[in-house]
Design a protein around this motif. Structure first.
Motif, PDB file in Angstrom:
ATOM      1  N   TYR A 496       0.834  -1.202   0.000  1.00  0.00           N
ATOM      2  CA  TYR A 496       0.000   0.000   0.000  1.00  0.00           C
ATOM      3  C   TYR A 496       0.871   1.255   0.000  1.00  0.00           C
ATOM      4  O   TYR A 496       0.758   2.103   0.888  1.00  0.00           O
ATOM      5  N   LEU A 497       1.724   1.376  -0.960  1.00  0.00           N
ATOM      6  CA  LEU A 497       2.632   2.506  -1.061  1.00  0.00           C
ATOM      7  C   LEU A 497       2.433   3.207  -2.405  1.00  0.00           C
ATOM      8  O   LEU A 497       1.981   2.600  -3.378  1.00  0.00           O
ATOM      9  N   GLU A 498       2.721   4.513  -2.430  1.00  0.00           N
ATOM     10  CA  GLU A 498       2.722   5.336  -3.640  1.00  0.00           C
ATOM     11  C   GLU A 498       1.396   5.196  -4.409  1.00  0.00           C
ATOM     12  O   GLU A 498       0.336   5.457  -3.863  1.00  0.00           O
ATOM     13  N   LYS A 499       1.425   4.778  -5.697  1.00  0.00           N
ATOM     14  CA  LYS A 499       0.198   4.724  -6.491  1.00  0.00           C
ATOM     15  C   LYS A 499      -0.804   3.726  -5.918  1.00  0.00           C
ATOM     16  O   LYS A 499      -2.012   3.943  -5.985  1.00  0.00           O
ATOM     17  N   ARG A 500      -0.311   2.640  -5.367  1.00  0.00           N
ATOM     18  CA  ARG A 500      -1.220   1.662  -4.771  1.00  0.00           C
ATOM     19  C   ARG A 500      -1.909   2.252  -3.541  1.00  0.00           C
ATOM     20  O   ARG A 500      -3.072   1.959  -3.269  1.00  0.00           O
ATOM     21  N   ALA A 501      -1.176   3.065  -2.805  1.00  0.00           N
ATOM     22  CA  ALA A 501      -1.785   3.717  -1.647  1.00  0.00           C
ATOM     23  C   ALA A 501      -2.883   4.670  -2.085  1.00  0.00           C
ATOM     24  O   ALA A 501      -3.954   4.745  -1.458  1.00  0.00           O
ATOM     25  N   GLU A 502      -2.651   5.386  -3.164  1.00  0.00           N
ATOM     26  CA  GLU A 502      -3.655   6.325  -3.662  1.00  0.00           C
ATOM     27  C   GLU A 502      -4.935   5.588  -4.051  1.00  0.00           C
ATOM     28  O   GLU A 502      -6.047   6.057  -3.777  1.00  0.00           O
ATOM     29  N   PRO A 516     -17.085   7.662   9.529  1.00  0.00           N
ATOM     30  CA  PRO A 516     -17.375   6.226   9.660  1.00  0.00           C
ATOM     31  C   PRO A 516     -17.958   5.890  11.025  1.00  0.00           C
ATOM     32  O   PRO A 516     -17.629   6.524  12.029  1.00  0.00           O
ATOM     33  N   THR A 517     -18.838   4.912  11.042  1.00  0.00           N
ATOM     34  CA  THR A 517     -19.467   4.514  12.302  1.00  0.00           C
ATOM     35  C   THR A 517     -18.682   3.436  13.031  1.00  0.00           C
ATOM     36  O   THR A 517     -18.969   3.159  14.192  1.00  0.00           O
ATOM     37  N   ARG A 518     -17.724   2.829  12.354  1.00  0.00           N
ATOM     38  CA  ARG A 518     -16.881   1.810  12.978  1.00  0.00           C
ATOM     39  C   ARG A 518     -15.430   2.077  12.566  1.00  0.00           C
ATOM     40  O   ARG A 518     -15.174   2.546  11.462  1.00  0.00           O
ATOM     41  N   PRO A 519     -14.470   1.770  13.439  1.00  0.00           N
ATOM     42  CA  PRO A 519     -13.065   2.010  13.086  1.00  0.00           C
ATOM     43  C   PRO A 519     -12.616   1.094  11.948  1.00  0.00           C
ATOM     44  O   PRO A 519     -13.195   0.026  11.724  1.00  0.00           O
ATOM     45  N   ALA A 520     -11.576   1.516  11.253  1.00  0.00           N
ATOM     46  CA  ALA A 520     -11.067   0.739  10.121  1.00  0.00           C
ATOM     47  C   ALA A 520      -9.561   0.930  10.013  1.00  0.00           C
ATOM     48  O   ALA A 520      -8.993   1.901  10.510  1.00  0.00           O
ATOM     49  N   THR A 521      -8.920  -0.020   9.344  1.00  0.00           N
ATOM     50  CA  THR A 521      -7.481   0.059   9.116  1.00  0.00           C
ATOM     51  C   THR A 521      -7.142  -0.726   7.862  1.00  0.00           C
ATOM     52  O   THR A 521      -8.028  -1.195   7.134  1.00  0.00           O
ATOM     53  N   MET A 522      -5.849  -0.866   7.603  1.00  0.00           N
ATOM     54  CA  MET A 522      -5.325  -1.704   6.531  1.00  0.00           C
ATOM     55  C   MET A 522      -4.439  -2.768   7.154  1.00  0.00           C
ATOM     56  O   MET A 522      -3.812  -2.540   8.190  1.00  0.00           O
ATOM     57  N   HIS A 523      -4.366  -3.940   6.510  1.00  0.00           N
ATOM     58  CA  HIS A 523      -3.472  -5.005   6.953  1.00  0.00           C
ATOM     59  C   HIS A 523      -2.384  -5.154   5.895  1.00  0.00           C
ATOM     60  O   HIS A 523      -2.583  -5.789   4.860  1.00  0.00           O
ATOM     61  N   PRO A 524      -1.207  -4.532   6.111  1.00  0.00           N
ATOM     62  CA  PRO A 524      -0.176  -4.523   5.064  1.00  0.00           C
ATOM     63  C   PRO A 524       0.682  -5.783   5.059  1.00  0.00           C
ATOM     64  O   PRO A 524       0.648  -6.596   5.992  1.00  0.00           O
ATOM     65  N   LEU A 525       1.478  -5.924   4.005  1.00  0.00           N
ATOM     66  CA  LEU A 525       2.498  -6.971   3.946  1.00  0.00           C
ATOM     67  C   LEU A 525       3.504  -6.798   5.085  1.00  0.00           C
ATOM     68  O   LEU A 525       3.588  -5.735   5.703  1.00  0.00           O
ATOM     69  N   GLY A 526       4.268  -7.853   5.335  1.00  0.00           N
ATOM     70  CA  GLY A 526       5.254  -7.794   6.392  1.00  0.00           C
ATOM     71  C   GLY A 526       6.272  -6.674   6.218  1.00  0.00           C
ATOM     72  O   GLY A 526       6.689  -6.368   5.095  1.00  0.00           O
ATOM     73  N   GLN A 528       6.083  -3.489   6.443  1.00  0.00           N
ATOM     74  CA  GLN A 528       5.680  -2.237   5.809  1.00  0.00           C
ATOM     75  C   GLN A 528       5.084  -1.306   6.871  1.00  0.00           C
ATOM     76  O   GLN A 528       4.312  -1.729   7.714  1.00  0.00           O
ATOM     77  N   TRP A 529       5.441  -0.027   6.776  1.00  0.00           N
ATOM     78  CA  TRP A 529       4.911   0.984   7.697  1.00  0.00           C
ATOM     79  C   TRP A 529       4.159   1.998   6.839  1.00  0.00           C
ATOM     80  O   TRP A 529       4.756   2.697   6.028  1.00  0.00           O
ATOM     81  N   ILE A 530       2.829   2.069   6.999  1.00  0.00           N
ATOM     82  CA  ILE A 530       2.028   2.858   6.064  1.00  0.00           C
ATOM     83  C   ILE A 530       1.340   4.044   6.736  1.00  0.00           C
ATOM     84  O   ILE A 530       0.383   4.599   6.185  1.00  0.00           O
TER      85      ILE A 530
END
Length: 759
Positions: A496-502, A516-526, A528-530
């Motif tokens: 989830y970096l650069e163009k993929r992050a966009e 949003p009514t509920r919290p959300a996040t992303m689950h990145p590859l090992g 990775q700091w996003i």
């Protein structure tokens, strides 16, 4: 020849059934609040009944045959449902069309068991049926359309046999009328209770001679399949969480789920995409909340909503196709009451960020410690009974959440959540199968955390779907499950970096919106700091990362971004969503991770960043298998144990001890302070992560492999108790008091230990 003696009860039924037949032969107005005037009825079959709180509602519609089996059905379901019936003989379909609205009333029904037929095929004059076959079919179609609008599960009872010699009816007419009815039921996917087939071989023992009616014992027999089909329908609605005991006319508890059903009166080629249904909910205080509805197959749409205020709520539906009167302009109401149970999710409410944005809290402000298990394939593959056992076990072990994959991915090759990757066709049957297991997570007191779209490669939804199709799929899941206590993971294991992050920022914004009514996040590859890529998105609530499954790459965790970048804006909880799994083979050494390796990853993750929580995983649980098996496309991970052998592993027992420890202290006050260890090792493997509260009243220091420690106590309150905690067995050992300056200490042995100061 056997002679039968029926006695008083027999003649009572003969009189009753004859009376109801005569009463219905000539149309006349009838009140639904009591028996037909002048007709003798069984003592309570046609009397109104009062609902018992907490039970679903069933309605019986039919002629005198249904009157006959009403009492045994009601009696044998008395602890299961409130069984009502129309308070008169429902006669032919013409009478049904005239009175159906008044019979249905204003209440909400879970199941409607219905029939018309015997009066339609009745010949008032020889050769002239009361309702012709063509008219019967047309009338029945209209009645089915109206019944479907109730949202109830419909059960059609076939018309029972006419014996030879019965007055005003011909036996051959029944199969003809039944076949016409069955065509309609098949077209509308309505359950059929084939009373004709049930009764036909038993007529000699259950039916009166040359009469369409039955003996008292016969009605008891007919009640059997009626009860069976009603029970099955109630069980299916209960599994889907849509009984009126939890919604509709019955009150809905605060933070529980209210659901109502709609029926579209227009057809669409791709309903989930072509039409948008929104329901506007208004509380007694005037608070307005909007929720998406979702297509559930056929002409059925639903909306699910979790009320956060006690009192009366009203709602109104709005459809993008305003000509669809089944979806647009519908109105309703329900009552929300205080939750009376002990499930903390319903007592305290859904999750949100704390005031300082460092950890999660319930809506009432109670801190929530994220301690999740990784059951990626659990909701997809587990049998219902196995899933319930799993959830109960994890809850008893101290877990607070379950992470799972919610759509197809590279490790699941069965039923698909959608087809057509360039013009998505959502499959509601896939999600129906998952509904009960998602709901069961919350019912067990655990937060549900679905990965909406895995995104590594190949046919993973997050990889193959277009941006727009990913948005449609994500919004569908939010509409379907967003009323539950959820923490969303928009995408799993991707870059989830650069163009993929966009791309994913756009998808997330469209799926969750600005509020949003509920919290959300992303689950990145090992590794990775996003945070830089997503931290300022309004829907992104957690900096999730993955320290992954490499034995030697510890430096990234204890000296890399999780240990350093949490200080940089934006301020958000930092949680390791995938440390090394227990029993999986390390990708760099090919050795299985044992309980010690699991503990090291968990405690390091909890103390190198401000404490908010952590996730555990076991090789036999994430893949979910019932026999030893190599995971699809991941042979290098090694053989996975069956889930029921993996569930009580040594690592899971270590998690139980961890949960007890952190729940015994004010964990949410902990902030990393590696300077607490004056002789901090430079070797990442030996690094001792340490954290303390700002006021110095609490500190935790983890020693991954024993060794001497020199405590720098300058920022701690003096005279606090010091204890060694053995994380493998969950026991404490006294170690003195905090001095005014420094203290050299040595753990009881060379294993891993936690130094607990204060608390």
């Amino acid at each position: 020849m056997i002679q039968r003696s029926y006695g008083f009860q027999f003649w009572r039924y003969v009189i009753v059934c004859a009376a109801t037949l005569v009463a219905s032969a000539t149309p006349q107005p009838q009140a639904t609040t009591g028996p037909a005037a002048g007709a003798r009825q069984p003592e309570s079959a046609l009397a109104p009944v009062s609902d018992r709180p907490g039970l679903p509602r069933v309605l019986l519609i039919g002629d005198s045959i249904s009157v006959g089996y009403t009492l045994p059905v009601r009696d044998r379901l008395k602890t299961v449902a409130n069984v009502h019936r129309v308070l008169e003989n429902c006669g032919p379909t013409t009478k049904g069309l005239e009175h159906i609205d008044e019979w249905l009333g204003e209440g909400r029904w879970d199941v409607i068991h219905f029939n018309w037929g015997l009066h339609d095929l009745k010949q008032l004059q020889p050769g002239r049926r009361q309702v012709s076959l063509d008219a019967y079919e047309a009338n029945l179609k209209r009645l089915v359309t109206r019944l479907k609008q109730t949202g109830a599960t419909l059960i059609w009872a076939t018309t029972t046999p006419v014996p030879e010699g019965a007055a005003q009816r011909e036996p051959a007419d029944v199969p003809r009328y039944n076949e016409a009815a069955l065509r309609i039921m098949r077209e509308n996917n309505i359950v059929v209770n084939d009373l004709y087939a049930f009764a036909l071989p038993r007529l000699a023992e259950i039916q009166l001679p040359r009469n369409v009616h039955y003996t008292p014992e016969g009605y008891e027999k007919l009640a059997g399949p009626v009860i069976e089909t009603i029970r099955k329908a109630l069980d299916q609605r209960r599994a889907a969480g849509v009984l009126t005991a939890n919604s509709g006319s019955a009150a809905t508890a605060q933070h529980d789920v209210y659901e109502t059903e709609f029926h579209s009166n227009r057809e669409y080629a791709n309903p989930a995409i072509e039409v948008e249904l929104t329901v506007v909910f208004t509380s007694a205080s005037g608070k307005v909340t909007r929720r998406w509805g979702f297509w559930d197959g056929g002409d059925v749409w639903r909306v699910r909503f979790s009320p956060d205020e006690v009192g009366q709520w009203t709602w109104e539906s709005r459809c993008s196709d305003e000509k669809n009167r089944g979806l647009h302009g519908q109105r309703g109401s329900f009552k929300c009451v205080e939750y009376a149970g002990k499930n903390s999710l319903f007592v305290r409410g859904p999750l949100k960020l704390s005031a300082n944005r460092r950890y999660l809290v319930h809506s009432d402000g109670t801190p929530f410690f994220w301690l999740a298990d990784t059951a990626w394939n659990g909701v997809l593959k587990a049998k219902a009974a196995h899933w319930d056992k799993y959830l109960a076990t994890r809850r008893s072990q101290g877990f607070t959440a379950v992470q799972f994959v919610a759509t197809q991915w590279r490790f699941y090759d069965r039923e698909l959540a959608y087809t057509e990757k360039d013009d998505i066709r959502i499959n509601p049957e896939f999600f129906k199968r998952l509904d009960a297991k998602v709901k069961a997570i919350n019912d067990a007191g655990l937060v549900a955390s679905p990965v909406m779209m895995w995104a590594v490669s190949g046919k993973d939804p997050g990889h193959e779907l277009s941006e727009q199709d990913a948005i449609w799929l994500g919004r569908y899941m939010v509409a379907r499950w967003g009323a539950h206590n959820i923490l969303w993971m928009l995408a799993g294991d991707g870059v989830y970096l650069e163009k993929r992050a966009e791309r994913w920022r756009k998808i997330g914004g469209a799926v969750f919106g600005d509020q949003p009514t509920r919290p959300a996040t992303m689950h990145p590859l090992g590794f990775q700091w996003i945070a830089e890529e997503f931290g300022r998105e309004p829907w992104y609530s957690i900096i999730g990362y993955q320290s992954a499954h490499r034995e030697k790459k510890v430096a990234w965790l204890v000296q890399g971004p999780p240990a350093t970048d949490w200080r940089e804006p934006p301020t958000l909880p930092v949680i390791n969503l995938e440390p090394n799994y227990e029993a999986i083979l390390a990708y760099d050494t090919n050795r299985p991770f044992d309980a010690l390796a699991v503990r090291r990853a968990l405690y390091r993750s909890l103390l190198v960043s401000p404490t908010a929580g952590v996730t555990y995983g076991h090789h036999g649980i994430w893949y979910w298998t019932e026999k030893p098996e190599l995971p699809l496309t991941l042979e290098k991970a090694g053989i996975a144990l069956p889930w029921d052998q993996a569930i009580d592993s040594e690592g899971a027992r270590s998690v139980k001890h961890l949960a007890r420890l952190f729940h015994s202290v004010n964990w949410w006050t902990l902030v990393p302070d590696p300077a607490l260890v004056a002789n901090q090792p430079t070797d990442p493997m030996s690094f001792a992560p340490a954290a303390r509260s700002e006021d110095g009243s609490l500190a935790l220091i983890y020693l991954p492999q024993g060794g001497d420690i020199e405590l720098n106590a300058g920022d701690l309150k003096t005279d606090l108790d010091i204890r060694w905690f053995n994380p493998s067995i969950g026991k404490y050992f006294p170690a003195g008091k905090v001095p005014s300056d420094s203290l050299k200490m040595q753990p009881p042995d060379d294993g891993d230990w936690l130094l607990v100061i204060g608390g």
